[in-house]
Design an enzyme around this catalytic site. Structure first.
Site, PDB file in Angstrom:
ATOM      1  N   ASP A 178     -33.401 -53.471  17.732  1.00 50.97           N
ATOM      2  CA  ASP A 178     -33.001 -52.993  19.058  1.00 50.97           C
ATOM      3  C   ASP A 178     -33.808 -51.746  19.445  1.00 50.97           C
ATOM      4  OD1 ASP A 178     -31.683 -52.375  21.371  1.00 50.97           O
ATOM      5  OD2 ASP A 178     -29.891 -51.594  20.389  1.00 50.97           O
TER       6      ASP A 178
ATOM      7  N   GLU B 168     -33.666 -46.955  28.109  1.00 50.46           N
ATOM      8  CA  GLU B 168     -32.678 -48.019  28.309  1.00 50.46           C
ATOM      9  C   GLU B 168     -31.368 -47.651  27.639  1.00 50.46           C
ATOM     10  OE1 GLU B 168     -30.592 -51.876  27.282  1.00 50.46           O
ATOM     11  OE2 GLU B 168     -31.238 -50.196  26.043  1.00 50.46           O
TER      12      GLU B 168
ATOM     13  N   HIS C  43     -27.346 -50.083  16.487  1.00 48.18           N
ATOM     14  CA  HIS C  43     -27.273 -48.660  16.818  1.00 48.18           C
ATOM     15  C   HIS C  43     -27.046 -47.780  15.588  1.00 48.18           C
ATOM     16  CE1 HIS C  43     -26.474 -48.970  21.445  1.00 48.18           C
ATOM     17  NE2 HIS C  43     -27.614 -49.524  21.060  1.00 48.18           N
TER      18      HIS C  43
ATOM     19  N   HIS D 299     -37.259 -52.977  26.382  1.00 47.14           N
ATOM     20  CA  HIS D 299     -37.165 -51.521  26.276  1.00 47.14           C
ATOM     21  C   HIS D 299     -37.764 -51.044  24.965  1.00 47.14           C
ATOM     22  CE1 HIS D 299     -33.653 -50.704  23.525  1.00 47.14           C
ATOM     23  NE2 HIS D 299     -33.156 -51.833  23.988  1.00 47.14           N
TER      24      HIS D 299
ATOM     25  N   ASP E  92     -34.383 -58.370  24.874  1.00 47.03           N
ATOM     26  CA  ASP E  92     -33.692 -57.241  24.262  1.00 47.03           C
ATOM     27  C   ASP E  92     -32.921 -57.738  23.045  1.00 47.03           C
ATOM     28  OD1 ASP E  92     -32.376 -54.901  23.706  1.00 47.03           O
ATOM     29  OD2 ASP E  92     -31.472 -54.657  25.674  1.00 47.03           O
TER      30      ASP E  92
END
Length: 554
Positions: A317, A349, A478, A305, A378
Site C-alpha cells: 500500500d 493519498e 498501514h 498513489h 491501489d
C-alpha cells in the site's frame, strides 16, 4: 537508472524544485500495418467492436510482456528508499521525496514529459511514542492507541502536574449534554500549569484546546462523554480527532471515558508527553508523465498513489500499484498510440486523496473533457488477496451511487481480461475512497483493481481465490510490516499484466468510455451489454481501501 544516480536518490533529504525542459515531439513514421513493437495491433477499421467486448491479441500480448521480476525491482527500490529514510515513504518526508525522484527519473529516461506538481498538505508526525500516566493517588499507565491518542496537530512537551477537571458532567447524563471547556467562564479558578481534563461535547476540540491554553494549561486531556451506544455512537470509546491549526503549542490527547474518569479523582497528578512535528502548509508533489504520441484531446490516464503511511514503507500500500503502473509506462514508451497516454503517481493519498484532489481541481473544464477515462490501482498484491474489479455499474455491491457513464465499460474490460487468462474475479465497492474519487466527482469514467485491505476474507472468497478465510486481506495494512515480504507474487503478476492490457486496449481504441454515448437503433439509447462471463460467484469485495482525514468531532 545507474547505480550512482540511484545512490543520489537514496541520499536525498529533499529534492529542489525542478524545471522540466520541454520534450520535443518526435515525428515518428506510422508503424507497419498490424504491428506495434512487434505486437499485433487492433485493426483500425470503422466497424471495430467496442474494445471491452473482446481484447485484441495485441493487448493480451502486451499484458503478457510485463514480467514479474521487472515489477518487483521497483518494489525493491522503494523498500531500499524507505529503509534509508526512517522506514517510511509518507508524503512530505525524505522517503517520499526520494520515491518521487526514483519514479520521475525512470520516466524521463524513457522519454516521457514529466511534471512535478507541487501542492500543500497539512503535515503531522509523532517523533516518539506519546505518554499518559497517572502518578497519584495510585499509579496507572495508559496505552497509546487503546486508552489515549495524540490529537493531530497537537503541540509538543512533557509535563507532570496536577489534573484539574473543567466543568465535567460526572456521572454523565443519559443523553449528550456536556459543554466542558467551551466557554471562557469554564476556566474560572483554573490554576496555571495544571493539566486540563475536559469532557467531549458541544464545541470543537479546537475551541476547548484554545480555551485551555489561554487559561495557562500545560497540557490537555479530552475524554469521551460516557453515554453507551453502537459503534462510533458509543461515547465511551477512545476519542480520536484533531485540532485544526498549529496555534496549539501544548500537548493535547483524546482518551476513553474510563481513562478520563480515573484522571478526574480528587488529587490526581499525571504525566503527559507528546513529541510531534506539525506543519499545516508543508509541500509535497505529484508525478505526472505524458507520452508524445496520440491525440492530446483523447487522454487515457492511469494512476497510483506513491506515498505510504507514516508507520511503514508501504510496499503493498501502495508500492504495488505504483510498480504496476510504472512498469506499464516503461513498456509503453515506444508505442505509436492513437490516444494519448498519461500516468500519475499521487502524493498524500493517505491524508485524504489530497494529491489527486489537487490535480483534478486544478484542471480547466476543457482539460477535464480531454480525459476520457481514469484507471486507478491501489493495493494490487495483498497477501490474502482477492482479484477485485471496481464495480463500475454497482450491479453487485448494491451501493446507492451513480458512477459516471462509461465506468461500467471499464469494469467489463477487466472482467474480459481475467476471463481470457482464466483468473477468477469479483467486484469491489466503487465508493470513491481512493484516487479515482476526485475523477468520478467531476464525471470522468473510472475503474481499476484492488486486492483488499483491512477487511476480512470470507469462506466463499477463500474457496474461490485460495488463502485464509476469516483473516484480513492484508494483515500488515498501514503497519511497519508492509514490506516486500507482504507481497503476493501471483496477485502482483496477474494485476500488473491486466494494467498493461487495459492501457494498450484504450491507447488504440476508437471508442473510449468517456466518449459521448452513441445512439442505438432508431435514435434510441445504446443498449447496455450483458456482463461478460456471466454472473460471478461470491459477494462483492466489501472493504475498499479507506483513507479519511481526521475530523473535528463534537
Amino acid at each position: 537508472m545507474s547505480a550512482r544516480a540511484f545512490g543520489r536518490v537514496l541520499a536525498a533529504v529533499t529534492i529542489a524544485s525542478v524545471t522540466i525542459p520541454p520534450v520535443v515531439d518526435t515525428a515518428w513514421a506510422a508503424p507497419p500495418p498490424g504491428t506495434v513493437r512487434g505486437l499485433a495491433t487492433s485493426a483500425p477499421v470503422d466497424s471495430e467492436p467496442p474494445p471491452e467486448s473482446s481484447l485484441s491479441p495485441a493487448a493480451k500480448a502486451f499484458g503478457r510482456s510485463i514480467k514479474l521480476a521487472s515489477v518487483k525491482r521497483h518494489l525493491e527500490r522503494l523498500q531500499e528508499i524507505a529503509k534509508a529514510n526512517g522506514g517510511t515513504r509518507a508524503a512530505a518526508t525524505p522517503g517520499h521525496e526520494a520515491s518521487v525522484g526514483y519514479v520521475a527519473d525512470r520516466l524521463r529516461a524513457a522519454g516521457y514529459r514529466v511534471t512535478l506538481q507541487e501542492f500543500e498538505i497539512p503535515f503531522f508526525h509523532e517523533r516518539k511514542i506519546p505518554l499518559l500516566a497517572r502518578v497519584s493517588p495510585a499509579a496507572s499507565a495508559y496505552l497509546p492507541g487503546v486508552d489515549f491518542h495524540t490529537m493531530t496537530y497537537s503541540g509538543s512537551g512533557k509535563v507532570t502536574a496536577p489534573v484539574q477537571g473543567v466543568d465535567l458532567v460526572l456521572p454523565p447524563a443519559p443523553s449528550p449534554n456536556s459543554s466542558s471547556g467551551c466557554e471562557v467562564s469554564d476556566f474560572k479558578g483554573f490554576v496555571r500549569g495544571n493539566i486540563a481534563l475536559i469532557q467531549r461535547g458541544s464545541c470543537s476540540f479546537q475551541v476547548k484546546a484554545e480555551r485551555a491554553q489561554a487559561a495557562g494549561a500545560s497540557g490537555v486531556v479530552i475524554f469521551n462523554e460516557g453515554q453507551p451506544g453502537e459503534a462510533l455512537a458509543d461515547r465511551r470509546i477512545l476519542l480520536r480527532g484533531s485540532v485544526n491549526t498549529s496555534s496549539i503549542k501544548i500537548p493535547i490527547v483524546g482518551a476513553t471515558f474510563a481513562a478520563g474518569k480515573e484522571l478526574s479523582v480528587p488529587g490526581a497528578t499525571a504525566t503527559l508527553a507528546v513529541d510531534a512535528e506539525s506543519d499545516p502548509d508543508r509541500k509535497t508533489r505529484n508525478v505526472i508523465a505524458e507520452s508524445g504520441q496520440g491525440d492530446p484531446d483523447r487522454v487515457v490516464m492511469l494512476g497510483a498513489h506513491l506515498d505510504s503511511v507514516m508507520a511503514g514503507p508501504g510496499i503493498n500500500d501502495n508500492g504495488s500499484g505504483t510498480a504496476g503502473v510504472l512498469e506499464t509506462a516503461l513498456a509503453a514508451k515506444d508505442l505509436r498510440t492513437r490516444n494519448r497516454l498519461r500516468f500519475a503517481f499521487w502524493g498524500a493519498e493517505e491524508l485524504g486523496l489530497l494529491g489527486s484532489t489537487h490535480y483534478v481541481a486544478d484542471l480547466s473544464a476543457a482539460e477535464k473533457a480531454r480525459i476520457k477515462l481514469y484507471l486507478n490501482f491501489d493495493m494490487i498484491a495483498s497477501p490474502n488477496h482477492v482479484l477485485g474489479i471496481y464495480d463500475g455499474d454497482n450491479s453487485d455491491t448494491g451501493l446507492d451511487t451513480h458512477p459516471p457513464a462509461g465506468s461500467d465499460r471499464i469494469e467489463k474490460l477487466f472482467q474480459s481480461y481475467f476471463d481470457a487468462v482464466g483468473k477468477p474475479h469479483q467486484d469491489a465497492d466503487f465508493t470513491g475512497r481512493s484516487d479515482y474519487g476526485p475523477f468520478i466527482k467531476v464525471g470522468i469514467a473510472a475503474g481499476g483493481l484492488f486486492t483488499g485491505a483491512e477487511g476480512i476474507k470470507s469462506a466463499e472468497e477463500a474457496e474461490k481465490f485460495g488463502g485464509k478465510a476469516w483473516a484480513p486481506y492484508d494483515e500488515c495494512y498501514h503497519q511497519a510490516c508492509d514490506t516486500l515480504a507482504n507481497i503476493d507474487d501471483r496477485a502482483l503478476e496477474a494485476n500488473a499484466s491486466a494494467i498493461a492490457a487495459a492501457a494498450h486496449t484504450y491507447a488504440y481504441a476508437r471508442d473510449l468510455p468517456g466518449d459521448p454515448v452513441a445512439p442505438g437503433p432508431a435514435g434510441g439509447p445504446r443498449v447496455k451489454e450483458p456482463r461478460i462471463g456471466g454472473p460471478r460467484a461470491g459477494g462483492g469485495l466489501g472493504h475498499e481501501h479507506r483513507h479519511e482525514p481526521p475530523g473535528l468531532l463534537r
